[in-house]
Design a protein around this motif. Structure first.
Motif, PDB file in Angstrom:
ATOM      1  N   ALA A 272      -4.739   5.939  10.574  1.00 24.93           N
ATOM      2  CA  ALA A 272      -4.529   4.332   9.848  1.00 24.93           C
ATOM      3  C   ALA A 272      -2.993   3.910  10.236  1.00 24.93           C
ATOM      4  N   LEU A 273      -2.071   4.739  10.405  1.00 27.29           N
ATOM      5  CA  LEU A 273      -1.172   3.975  10.675  1.00 27.29           C
ATOM      6  C   LEU A 273      -1.022   3.213  11.889  1.00 27.29           C
ATOM      7  N   ALA A 274      -1.353   3.795  12.786  1.00 28.69           N
ATOM      8  CA  ALA A 274      -1.862   3.166  14.480  1.00 28.69           C
ATOM      9  C   ALA A 274      -2.666   1.491  14.288  1.00 28.69           C
ATOM     10  N   LEU A 275      -3.570   1.894  13.578  1.00 30.51           N
ATOM     11  CA  LEU A 275      -4.142   0.717  13.167  1.00 30.51           C
ATOM     12  C   LEU A 275      -3.947  -0.737  12.195  1.00 30.51           C
ATOM     13  N   GLN A 276      -2.492   0.332  11.293  1.00 30.38           N
ATOM     14  CA  GLN A 276      -2.123  -0.704  10.342  1.00 30.38           C
ATOM     15  C   GLN A 276      -0.925  -1.836  11.229  1.00 30.38           C
ATOM     16  N   ALA A 277      -0.249  -1.150  12.327  1.00 38.48           N
ATOM     17  CA  ALA A 277       0.539  -1.769  12.911  1.00 38.48           C
ATOM     18  C   ALA A 277      -0.188  -2.832  14.311  1.00 38.48           C
ATOM     19  N   PHE A 278      -0.721  -2.106  14.901  1.00 41.06           N
ATOM     20  CA  PHE A 278      -2.024  -3.281  15.447  1.00 41.06           C
ATOM     21  C   PHE A 278      -2.363  -4.354  14.757  1.00 41.06           C
ATOM     22  N   ASN A 279      -2.834  -4.393  13.455  1.00 42.05           N
ATOM     23  CA  ASN A 279      -3.517  -5.182  12.967  1.00 42.05           C
ATOM     24  C   ASN A 279      -2.536  -6.431  12.636  1.00 42.05           C
ATOM     25  N   LEU A 280      -1.357  -5.756  11.499  1.00 37.35           N
ATOM     26  CA  LEU A 280      -0.549  -6.319  11.777  1.00 37.35           C
ATOM     27  C   LEU A 280       0.115  -7.103  12.630  1.00 37.35           C
ATOM     28  N   ALA A 281       0.523  -6.489  14.095  1.00 36.52           N
ATOM     29  CA  ALA A 281       0.977  -7.378  15.106  1.00 36.52           C
ATOM     30  C   ALA A 281      -0.340  -8.446  15.332  1.00 36.52           C
ATOM     31  N   ALA A 282      -1.270  -8.491  15.540  1.00 37.18           N
ATOM     32  CA  ALA A 282      -2.267  -9.536  15.801  1.00 37.18           C
ATOM     33  C   ALA A 282      -1.874  -9.946  15.333  1.00 37.18           C
ATOM     34  N   GLN A 283      -1.707 -10.185  14.156  1.00 34.79           N
ATOM     35  CA  GLN A 283      -1.645 -11.526  12.426  1.00 34.79           C
ATOM     36  C   GLN A 283      -0.598 -11.916  12.469  1.00 34.79           C
ATOM     37  N   MET A 284       1.119 -11.677  13.423  1.00 38.09           N
ATOM     38  CA  MET A 284       2.270 -12.012  13.489  1.00 38.09           C
ATOM     39  C   MET A 284       2.009 -12.867  15.095  1.00 38.09           C
TER      40      MET A 284
END
Length: 301
Positions: free
Chosen positions: A64-76
């Motif tokens: 979940a933490l890894a997915l959260q990090a890359f989801n956030l990266a895509a938005q930013m």
């Protein structure tokens, strides 16, 4: 049962109770510095990295933490693309608004998961060595960190070059490239996007600053993604307190320009806890680590 047999049985039972009681009450000695040493009797047969590796490989929370990090990266990344004054590199200087966009990612425990190598060390009771690590790299069996491949491909679709900046050695570059390519990570046909340790004379140190500067001279850096403070700023010899201060100094960049992945197995955090002295005997290193633990002044009853 005779009286003598009853007495013998009672004595054995009493000795068994004493043995069980003393096994459950193992005490640790304390040296002159006040830091507890290893228990006086044999402890459980385990490995220092057992829980860290098990967590990475089996915990839904890690995924979940890894997915959260890359989801956030895509938005930013989308936000950064729209703002030409945006850069995620402290090394970025001059008029960079018209430069082509890029993101910088670390490799190990950022886009590639090497927990299988760590698991081998746990099962065999070994510690990290350059020889076993190089053999692992040559196997090209590292897997993609959850969310990493999807993010990299999204960047490619949007015309963003992905640079892989790693402290893997130059002799490990080609198997690293093949490992990434087999997993589907994008590679630029015009530019070498894998920047390894020692590939150029000015890249001979683990400090990634010269490599970030090299990229920033030709690209606008939208994001940096890693699992270690050194993936964002120089911290090779920083103390725990200095690393905390650097983290606070860039408070507004975490989760916006810089995206951090969790890595409980290894990193500069461990080196800082040991005052960057890996030359000490293992028992001494463990003693120092135990001494770093904050028990809020209390103990465990």
């Amino acid at each position: 049962m005779s009286l003598s047999e009853h007495r013998s049985g009672g004595l054995l039972s009493a000795l068994l109770v004493v043995a069980l009681f003393t096994q459950g009450c193992v005490t640790a000695t304390v040296d002159t510095s006040g830091v507890p040493s290893a228990p006086a009797t044999a402890a459980r047969d385990t490995h220092e990295q057992l829980h860290a590796v098990l967590w990475v490989q089996t915990a839904a929370e890690y995924r979940a933490l890894a997915l959260q990090a890359f989801n956030l990266a895509a938005q930013m990344m989308d936000h950064a693309l729209a703002d030409r004054s945006w850069s995620a590199a402290t090394e970025q200087t001059g008029n960079f608004g018209s430069l082509p966009p890029a993101v910088i990612v670390d490799i190990d425990e950022t886009v590639l998961d090497n927990s299988a190598y760590q698991a081998r060390l746990v099962r065999s009771g070994q510690s990290f060595s350059s020889a076993t690590w190089t053999r692992w790299v040559e196997e090209e069996q590292a897997t993609a960190t959850p969310g990493a491949l999807e993010f990299a491909l999204a960047a490619q679709r949007k015309g963003v070059t992905v640079f892989y900046v790693t402290n893997r050695k130059a002799i490990e570059k080609e198997p690293t490239r093949r490992n990434l390519q087999k997993l589907g990570f994008p590679m630029s046909p015009q530019t070498d996007v894998i920047l390894v340790l020692g590939e150029r004379p000015e890249w001979s140190a683990s400090d990634k600053t010269p490599r970030r500067s090299y990229i920033a001279s030709s690209y606008r850096i939208l994001l940096q993604i890693g699992d270690n403070i050194g993936d964002f700023i120089a911290d090779e010899s920083a103390s725990i307190e200095e690393r905390f201060a650097s983290t606070e100094r860039y408070r507004a960049w975490w989760g916006t320009r810089w995206i951090m992945l969790p890595n409980p197995a290894y990193g500069h955090w461990e080196a800082a806890a040991l005052d960057h002295r890996y030359d000490r005997p293992d028992a001494e290193q463990l003693r120092i680590k135990r001494g770093r633990l904050d028990t809020a002044g209390g103990g465990v009853d």
